[in-house]
Design a protein around this motif. Structure first.
Motif, PDB file in Angstrom:
ATOM      1  N   LEU A  20       0.831  -1.209   0.000  1.00 51.73           N
ATOM      2  CA  LEU A  20       0.000   0.000   0.000  1.00 51.73           C
ATOM      3  C   LEU A  20       0.858   1.248   0.000  1.00 51.73           C
ATOM      4  O   LEU A  20       0.483   2.287  -0.531  1.00 51.73           O
ATOM      5  CB  LEU A  20      -0.836   0.039   1.284  1.00 51.73           C
ATOM      6  CG  LEU A  20      -2.076  -0.824   1.382  1.00 51.73           C
ATOM      7  CD1 LEU A  20      -2.612  -0.741   2.809  1.00 51.73           C
ATOM      8  CD2 LEU A  20      -3.112  -0.356   0.383  1.00 51.73           C
ATOM      9  N   GLY A  21       1.991   1.160   0.680  1.00 55.61           N
ATOM     10  CA  GLY A  21       2.849   2.334   0.793  1.00 55.61           C
ATOM     11  C   GLY A  21       4.042   2.026   1.666  1.00 55.61           C
ATOM     12  O   GLY A  21       4.218   0.913   2.154  1.00 55.61           O
ATOM     13  N   GLU A  22       4.864   3.047   1.842  1.00 56.37           N
ATOM     14  CA  GLU A  22       6.070   2.922   2.628  1.00 56.37           C
ATOM     15  C   GLU A  22       5.858   3.667   3.943  1.00 56.37           C
ATOM     16  O   GLU A  22       5.539   4.850   3.933  1.00 56.37           O
ATOM     17  CB  GLU A  22       7.229   3.548   1.834  1.00 56.37           C
ATOM     18  CG  GLU A  22       8.597   3.294   2.378  1.00 56.37           C
ATOM     19  CD  GLU A  22       9.065   1.844   2.190  1.00 56.37           C
ATOM     20  OE1 GLU A  22       9.787   1.355   3.073  1.00 56.37           O
ATOM     21  OE2 GLU A  22       8.695   1.229   1.168  1.00 56.37           O
ATOM     22  N   GLY A  23       5.981   2.967   5.058  1.00 54.14           N
ATOM     23  CA  GLY A  23       5.893   3.621   6.358  1.00 54.14           C
ATOM     24  C   GLY A  23       7.282   3.992   6.830  1.00 54.14           C
ATOM     25  O   GLY A  23       8.265   3.713   6.147  1.00 54.14           O
ATOM     26  N   PHE A  25       8.959   2.702   9.266  1.00 54.37           N
ATOM     27  CA  PHE A  25       9.746   1.522   9.642  1.00 54.37           C
ATOM     28  C   PHE A  25       9.853   0.473   8.536  1.00 54.37           C
ATOM     29  O   PHE A  25      10.710  -0.386   8.595  1.00 54.37           O
ATOM     30  CB  PHE A  25       9.159   0.873  10.895  1.00 54.37           C
ATOM     31  CG  PHE A  25       9.295   1.717  12.123  1.00 54.37           C
ATOM     32  CD1 PHE A  25      10.477   1.709  12.857  1.00 54.37           C
ATOM     33  CD2 PHE A  25       8.254   2.532  12.543  1.00 54.37           C
ATOM     34  CE1 PHE A  25      10.617   2.490  13.995  1.00 54.37           C
ATOM     35  CE2 PHE A  25       8.395   3.314  13.682  1.00 54.37           C
ATOM     36  CZ  PHE A  25       9.568   3.305  14.406  1.00 54.37           C
ATOM     37  N   VAL A  28       4.061  -1.221   4.087  1.00 52.04           N
ATOM     38  CA  VAL A  28       2.717  -1.497   4.582  1.00 52.04           C
ATOM     39  C   VAL A  28       1.984  -2.252   3.472  1.00 52.04           C
ATOM     40  O   VAL A  28       1.945  -1.788   2.328  1.00 52.04           O
ATOM     41  CB  VAL A  28       1.964  -0.197   4.937  1.00 52.04           C
ATOM     42  CG1 VAL A  28       0.568  -0.521   5.485  1.00 52.04           C
ATOM     43  CG2 VAL A  28       2.760   0.621   5.954  1.00 52.04           C
ATOM     44  N   LYS A  46       1.520  -3.514   8.831  1.00 50.09           N
ATOM     45  CA  LYS A  46       2.760  -2.725   8.886  1.00 50.09           C
ATOM     46  C   LYS A  46       3.906  -3.644   9.224  1.00 50.09           C
ATOM     47  O   LYS A  46       3.832  -4.405  10.190  1.00 50.09           O
ATOM     48  CB  LYS A  46       2.663  -1.668   9.996  1.00 50.09           C
ATOM     49  CG  LYS A  46       1.889  -0.441   9.629  1.00 50.09           C
ATOM     50  CD  LYS A  46       2.228   0.677  10.633  1.00 50.09           C
ATOM     51  CE  LYS A  46       1.512   1.955  10.266  1.00 50.09           C
ATOM     52  NZ  LYS A  46       2.048   3.114  10.997  1.00 50.09           N
ATOM     53  N   TYR A  93      -8.466   0.915   5.492  1.00 52.30           N
ATOM     54  CA  TYR A  93      -9.364   1.990   5.040  1.00 52.30           C
ATOM     55  C   TYR A  93      -9.034   2.275   3.588  1.00 52.30           C
ATOM     56  O   TYR A  93      -8.037   2.910   3.270  1.00 52.30           O
ATOM     57  CB  TYR A  93      -9.217   3.210   5.953  1.00 52.30           C
ATOM     58  CG  TYR A  93      -9.483   2.807   7.383  1.00 52.30           C
ATOM     59  CD1 TYR A  93     -10.725   2.291   7.760  1.00 52.30           C
ATOM     60  CD2 TYR A  93      -8.481   2.840   8.351  1.00 52.30           C
ATOM     61  CE1 TYR A  93     -10.970   1.847   9.048  1.00 52.30           C
ATOM     62  CE2 TYR A  93      -8.705   2.402   9.645  1.00 52.30           C
ATOM     63  CZ  TYR A  93      -9.960   1.897   9.978  1.00 52.30           C
ATOM     64  OH  TYR A  93     -10.179   1.450  11.255  1.00 52.30           O
ATOM     65  N   ASN A 142      -2.219  12.057   8.258  1.00 53.75           N
ATOM     66  CA  ASN A 142      -2.400  11.057   9.307  1.00 53.75           C
ATOM     67  C   ASN A 142      -3.857  10.720   9.594  1.00 53.75           C
ATOM     68  O   ASN A 142      -4.198  10.178  10.640  1.00 53.75           O
ATOM     69  CB  ASN A 142      -1.704  11.517  10.590  1.00 53.75           C
ATOM     70  CG  ASN A 142      -0.193  11.516  10.429  1.00 53.75           C
ATOM     71  OD1 ASN A 142       0.339  10.703   9.657  1.00 53.75           O
ATOM     72  ND2 ASN A 142       0.490  12.407  11.102  1.00 53.75           N
TER      73      ASN A 142
HETATM   74  P1  ATP Z   1       5.109   8.088   8.437  1.00 53.52           P
HETATM   75  O1  ATP Z   1       5.410   8.240   9.889  1.00 53.52           O
HETATM   76  O2  ATP Z   1       6.204   8.402   7.505  1.00 53.52           O
HETATM   77  O3  ATP Z   1       3.776   8.678   8.052  1.00 53.52           O
HETATM   78  P2  ATP Z   1       4.197   5.488   9.099  1.00 53.52           P
HETATM   79  O4  ATP Z   1       5.181   4.511   9.594  1.00 53.52           O
HETATM   80  O5  ATP Z   1       3.318   6.154  10.077  1.00 53.52           O
HETATM   81  O6  ATP Z   1       4.934   6.520   8.198  1.00 53.52           O
HETATM   82  P3  ATP Z   1       1.909   5.149   7.548  1.00 53.52           P
HETATM   83  O7  ATP Z   1       1.946   6.523   7.004  1.00 53.52           O
HETATM   84  O8  ATP Z   1       0.922   4.848   8.610  1.00 53.52           O
HETATM   85  O9  ATP Z   1       3.329   4.736   8.048  1.00 53.52           O
HETATM   86  O10 ATP Z   1       1.688   4.094   6.396  1.00 53.52           O
HETATM   87  C1  ATP Z   1       2.339   4.124   5.164  1.00 53.52           C
HETATM   88  C2  ATP Z   1       1.322   4.047   4.034  1.00 53.52           C
HETATM   89  O11 ATP Z   1       0.395   2.979   4.214  1.00 53.52           O
HETATM   90  C3  ATP Z   1       0.507   5.306   3.937  1.00 53.52           C
HETATM   91  O12 ATP Z   1       0.592   5.764   2.617  1.00 53.52           O
HETATM   92  C4  ATP Z   1      -0.905   4.927   4.241  1.00 53.52           C
HETATM   93  O13 ATP Z   1      -1.766   5.479   3.274  1.00 53.52           O
HETATM   94  C5  ATP Z   1      -0.951   3.419   4.131  1.00 53.52           C
HETATM   95  N1  ATP Z   1      -1.744   2.912   5.275  1.00 53.52           N
HETATM   96  C6  ATP Z   1      -1.338   2.799   6.549  1.00 53.52           C
HETATM   97  N2  ATP Z   1      -2.305   2.305   7.333  1.00 53.52           N
HETATM   98  C7  ATP Z   1      -3.381   2.100   6.548  1.00 53.52           C
HETATM   99  C8  ATP Z   1      -4.721   1.602   6.772  1.00 53.52           C
HETATM  100  N3  ATP Z   1      -5.122   1.221   7.997  1.00 53.52           N
HETATM  101  N4  ATP Z   1      -5.560   1.553   5.731  1.00 53.52           N
HETATM  102  C9  ATP Z   1      -5.148   1.950   4.507  1.00 53.52           C
HETATM  103  N5  ATP Z   1      -3.926   2.427   4.229  1.00 53.52           N
HETATM  104  C10 ATP Z   1      -3.029   2.497   5.218  1.00 53.52           C
END
Ligand code: ATP
Length: 280
Positions: A20-23, A25, A28, A46, A93, A142
């Motif tokens: 879905l994307g890069e978090g 850590f 994801v 994650k 979501y 967020n």
């Molecule tokens: P950062 O601190 O850089 O924002 P993070 O570790 O908090 O990164 P997220 O931003 O939560 O990581 O997640 C990375 C990607 O995964 C995001 O683009 C987000 O859209 C997607 N994502 C995370 N959680 C969900 C979810 N519950 N449903 C749909 N998409 C998600």
């Protein structure tokens, strides 16, 4: 059920899907979870890339906080798998981040809907206020969109209980300066009142269709502007009555700002009004 029971899951109950994307850590993924009751739930998983013991502890601290939260407008944690490879599993979501959603749907979103999103985020924050928790990173990046009528506050990576004095030194370089209250920029002081300031900036983002606040300034210039009394302008789509709430959220003195409870009451009235207006 007991909270620890509620979050007990096993890896065999998952099918992992695409990225879905890069978090912060690691990657994801989306996936499907077969719950003990046989229900199939779409999830976001994650993962943690270079998960040494201390990285793992930081990675899991977000899930630890989320275990205690239960609110219709807060991202729902399904569980954690602590054995390597470590997973944090959340409800999925599908509409993704609110910021991107606003850009993609900017010509079809009504004022009433935008006020509804603000109200829902505000209720989530009022709930956190009741738990003595500060979020510290309130921004449209967020917030996740569950459906066109429902958003969820997420990303508890910077959240803390307020009585905890220490702050997250490692993340200083990641602090979202353009969203922060003056006392947070100057003294790294984070309280419910500084969350109220950030919420105001998040509302500004919503009515600006996800423009970056103070995009015309460098991070280092923001505090001087705030101290001379400069504030974000009223976005074109923002009703004046909403903007007058924002200016109160941006009172220089933390004690001069409204509470989330008060903001939720006002936003709820405004939402009702906007829905009426749209009927005509
Ligand atoms: P950062 O601190 O850089 O924002 P993070 O570790 O908090 O990164 P997220 O931003 O939560 O990581 O997640 C990375 C990607 O995964 C995001 O683009 C987000 O859209 C997607 N994502 C995370 N959680 C969900 C979810 N519950 N449903 C749909 N998409 C998600």
């Amino acid at each position: 059920a007991d909270i620890s029971e509620r979050h007990k899951i096993s890896r065999e109950d998952f099918v992992v899907g695409r990225i879905l994307g890069e978090g912060f850590f690691g990657e994801v993924h989306d996936g499907v979870y077969k719950s003990p009751t046989g229900e199939r739930i779409r999830v976001a998983i994650k993962t943690c890339k270079d998960c040494s013991a201390d990285v793992k502890e930081k990675f899991l601290s977000e899930a630890d906080l989320m275990k205690n939260l239960d609110h219709p407008h807060i991202v729902c944690l399904i569980g954690v798998i602590e054995a390597d490879p470590v997973w944090i599993v959340m409800e999925l979501y599908e509409h993704g981040e609110l910021g991107n959603y606003l850009i993609e749907n900017q010509y079809s979103l009504s004022t009433a809907t935008l006020v509804l999103y603000c109200l829902q985020i505000c209720k989530a924050l009022a709930y956190l206020e009741g738990l003595n928790m500060v979020h510290r990173d309130i921004a449209v990046r967020n917030v996740l969109v569950a459906s066109p009528e429902c958003v969820k506050l997420g990303d508890f990576g910077l959240s803390r209980y307020v009585d905890e004095q220490e702050y997250y030194k490692a993340s200083v370089s990641r602090l979202p300066i353009k969203w922060m209250a003056p006392e947070s920029i100057n003294f790294r002081r984070f309280t419910t009142a500084s969350d109220v300031w950030m919420f105001g900036v998040c509302v500004w983002e919503i009515f600006s269709m996800a423009q970056q606040p103070f995009f015309w300034l460098e991070n280092g210039q923001v505090i001087t502007q705030l101290e001379t009394g400069v504030r974000l302008h009223k976005p074109q789509l923002c009703p004046p009555i909403v903007y007058s709430l924002l200016t109160r959220c941006w009172a220089y003195e933390p004690s001069g700002r409204p509470s989330f409870g008060e903001l939720a009451c006002s936003l709820s009235d405004i939402h009702r009004m906007e829905v009426e207006l749209e009927k005509d």
